[in-house]
Design an enzyme around this catalytic site. Structure first.
Site, PDB file in Angstrom:
ATOM      1  N   THR A 134       0.825  -1.214   0.000  1.00 11.53           N
ATOM      2  CA  THR A 134       0.000   0.000   0.000  1.00 11.53           C
ATOM      3  C   THR A 134       0.856   1.259   0.000  1.00 11.53           C
ATOM      4  OG1 THR A 134      -1.526  -1.301   1.303  1.00 11.53           O
ATOM      5  CG2 THR A 134      -1.956   1.061   1.209  1.00 11.53           C
TER       6      THR A 134
ATOM      7  N   ARG B  65      -5.261 -11.091   3.115  1.00  7.95           N
ATOM      8  CA  ARG B  65      -5.394 -11.051   4.574  1.00  7.95           C
ATOM      9  C   ARG B  65      -4.357 -11.979   5.181  1.00  7.95           C
ATOM     10  NH1 ARG B  65     -10.925 -13.889   4.693  1.00  7.95           N
ATOM     11  NH2 ARG B  65      -9.807 -14.915   3.007  1.00  7.95           N
ATOM     12  N   GLU B  66      -3.769 -11.572   6.297  1.00  5.53           N
ATOM     13  CA  GLU B  66      -2.864 -12.484   6.986  1.00  5.53           C
ATOM     14  C   GLU B  66      -3.648 -13.714   7.429  1.00  5.53           C
ATOM     15  OE1 GLU B  66      -0.497 -10.678  10.053  1.00  5.53           O
ATOM     16  OE2 GLU B  66      -0.056  -8.971   8.774  1.00  5.53           O
TER      17      GLU B  66
ATOM     18  N   CYS C  98      -2.214  -3.309   8.866  1.00  7.62           N
ATOM     19  CA  CYS C  98      -2.796  -2.491   7.780  1.00  7.62           C
ATOM     20  C   CYS C  98      -3.867  -1.501   8.241  1.00  7.62           C
ATOM     21  CB  CYS C  98      -3.406  -3.410   6.722  1.00  7.62           C
ATOM     22  SG  CYS C  98      -2.165  -4.375   5.869  1.00  7.62           S
TER      23      CYS C  98
END
Ligand code: UDX
Length: 445
Positions: free
Chosen positions: A122, A149-150, A257
């Site tokens: 990002t 996503r983790e 994030c």
């Protein structure tokens, strides 16, 4: 025939991209300046907890489609280079682009002029457009934000809901080349300009944060008006316009994030005079949520929301920012555990996935949190157990034994993880989130 891809940065996004692109048939060289990490990766050892990632890394190494290096010159033959570097929160919430700038300076003399530079992690709106001016590099720049996503990184990379490729008018051919990297996935490719692509990534994360803060505040309201958050969100979730995911209340949202991206979006909006009040309020509500959990614990232990925790033993279950990862970055669980310690509680924590190096760091911290590798030891003598991460394993603990081990059988369940079946007959009192029987008494507010 795959492309020759360089990946700069072997963190969550970089390592997953590198291993998955190798799996999709490309020849990938992954660059990182951490020598010990690169040595471990060359030997097939993956430093993060991510399902299927070790297998894919070893597959790539074994089939000679994936290499790891600390030498930027190894990227000299690349057709496409993905920039997967951290953009941490800097002064005033703006994203700090220092690491990206340094990498581009190092890569400048090495990269062939026809190699496409891709911003994958990002980056603030305007970064792709600014890179050629900042670096003097003539390479085409394409924005291709990653939404993984983790805990589901490999799955999300190989089966994404959408692939976003942003490029300006003159770089459409470069955009084609980037889109082609994903030809073997079945995801729709959305093509935009670079600013829209960059903004779409921030917008998605900020929207999720707003949704979660809405639910957390709604849960607080439920406690005050005898509502039940799980019933309310069941109803909301059946409206396709709202959707049923991201409706579980908790100790606040965190991770690498959402916190930094909400602040970066606010900083970008502020810079151009746009008042994004709803995102600011979501951030504020998230701080409030952590404070609310602290109040719940104080009330559960002392009977008063501002009672003293001095000397009280608290057993923390879960330190990761969410289940399925050992990542402690901006974890609400760690923040709350530290707060409890700052209030002179004796905090002992258990998490099934926290790496030992992080455990040592937490213990050495001035707000020391002892991390134990056994939940029963963490609970021993506790005045309350506090569940902060929604690890399903916690449901399967021997709660009858835990009730013998603790000093007082009280559990503050900030994830609403435990139910009647788990705790029936154990003597535990549960303080959850968002139901009339679990909130603090109205008179205590
Ligand atoms: C997020 C975005 O989902 C992903 O698209 C982006 O690429 C990176 O940031 P991640 O950081 O892995 O992914 O976490 P996510 O699964 O989104 O969870 C964020 C936070 O919200 C966690 O703290 C989690 O516990 C919390 N959460 C999530 C809730 O409290 N309730 C929910 O219902 C869902």
């Amino acid at each position: 025939m795959g492309s020759r891809v360089g990946v700069v940065g072997a963190g969550y996004v970089g390592l997953t991209s590198a291993a998955c692109l190798a799996h999709l048939g490309h020849h990938v060289t992954c660059l990182d300046n951490d020598e010990s990490k690169v040595a471990a990766l060359c030997a097939g050892t993956v430093p993060i907890i991510e399902p299927s990632l070790p297998e894919l890394v070893r597959e790539g190494l074994g089939e000679d489609r994936l290499t790891f290096t600390t030498d930027p010159r190894s990227l000299a033959e690349s057709e496409v280079v993905l920039l997967c570097l951290p953009t941490p929160m800097g002064a005033g919430g703006t994203a700090d682009l220092g690491v990206l700038d340094d990498a581009l300076v190092a890569l400048g003399p090495v990269l062939p002029p026809d190699c496409v530079l891709v911003t994958k992690s990002t980056v603030p709106v305007g970064t792709a457009a600014r890179i050629p001016t900042l670096t003097g590099l003539a390479n085409a720049v394409v924005s291709n934000p990653e939404f993984l996503r983790e805990g589901y990184a490999v799955h999300d990379f190989l089966h994404p809901e959408r692939i976003l490729v942003g490029a300006n008018e003159q770089n459409q051919e470069a955009a084609e080349r980037v889109a082609a990297l994903y030809a073997r996935t079945d995801a729709p490719v959305l093509r935009t300009d670079t600013a829209s692509a960059e903004l779409a990534k921030y917008a998605s994360n900020a929207f999720l944060a707003v949704k979660l803060s809405f639910v957390n505040t709604l849960a607080e309201l439920c406690e005050q008006v005898d509502g039940d958050i799980s019933k309310v969100t069941d109803v909301m979730g059946m409206d396709a316009r709202i959707g049923s995911s991201f409706l579980a209340p908790g100790p606040g949202w965190g991770g690498s994030c959402l916190p930094k991206d909400t602040r970066a979006l606010l900083a970008s909006a502020d810079a151009v005079g746009v008042d994004f009040a709803i995102v600011r309020d979501a951030v504020r509500a998230n701080d409030h949520q952590r404070a609310m959990v602290l109040r719940k614990v104080r009330h559960a232990v002392t009977g008063s929301v501002d009672g003293s925790l001095a000397g009280a033993r608290i057993g923390i279950f879960g330190l990761a920012f969410k289940a399925g990862t050992g990542d402690l970055r901006d974890s609400p669980a760690v923040a709350i555990a530290r707060q409890l310690s700052r209030h002179d509680a004796v905090v002992a924590a258990y998490d099934p996935c926290v790496p030992p190096s992080d455990a040592h760091e937490l213990a050495a911290d001035p707000d020391g949190i002892q991390v134990l590798d056994d939940p029963y030891l963490a609970a021993k003598g506790a005045a309350a157990i506090v569940i902060l991460t929604e690890w399903p394993d916690f449901r399967h603990l021997d709660w009858r034994k835990l009730s013998d081990d603790v000093d007082r059988p009280v559990v503050v369940d900030t994830r609403n993880l435990l139910d009647e079946r788990v705790l029936s007959g154990t003597g535990f009192t549960v303080v959850g989130i968002g139901s009339p029987t679990t909130g603090e008494p109205r008179s205590a507010r």
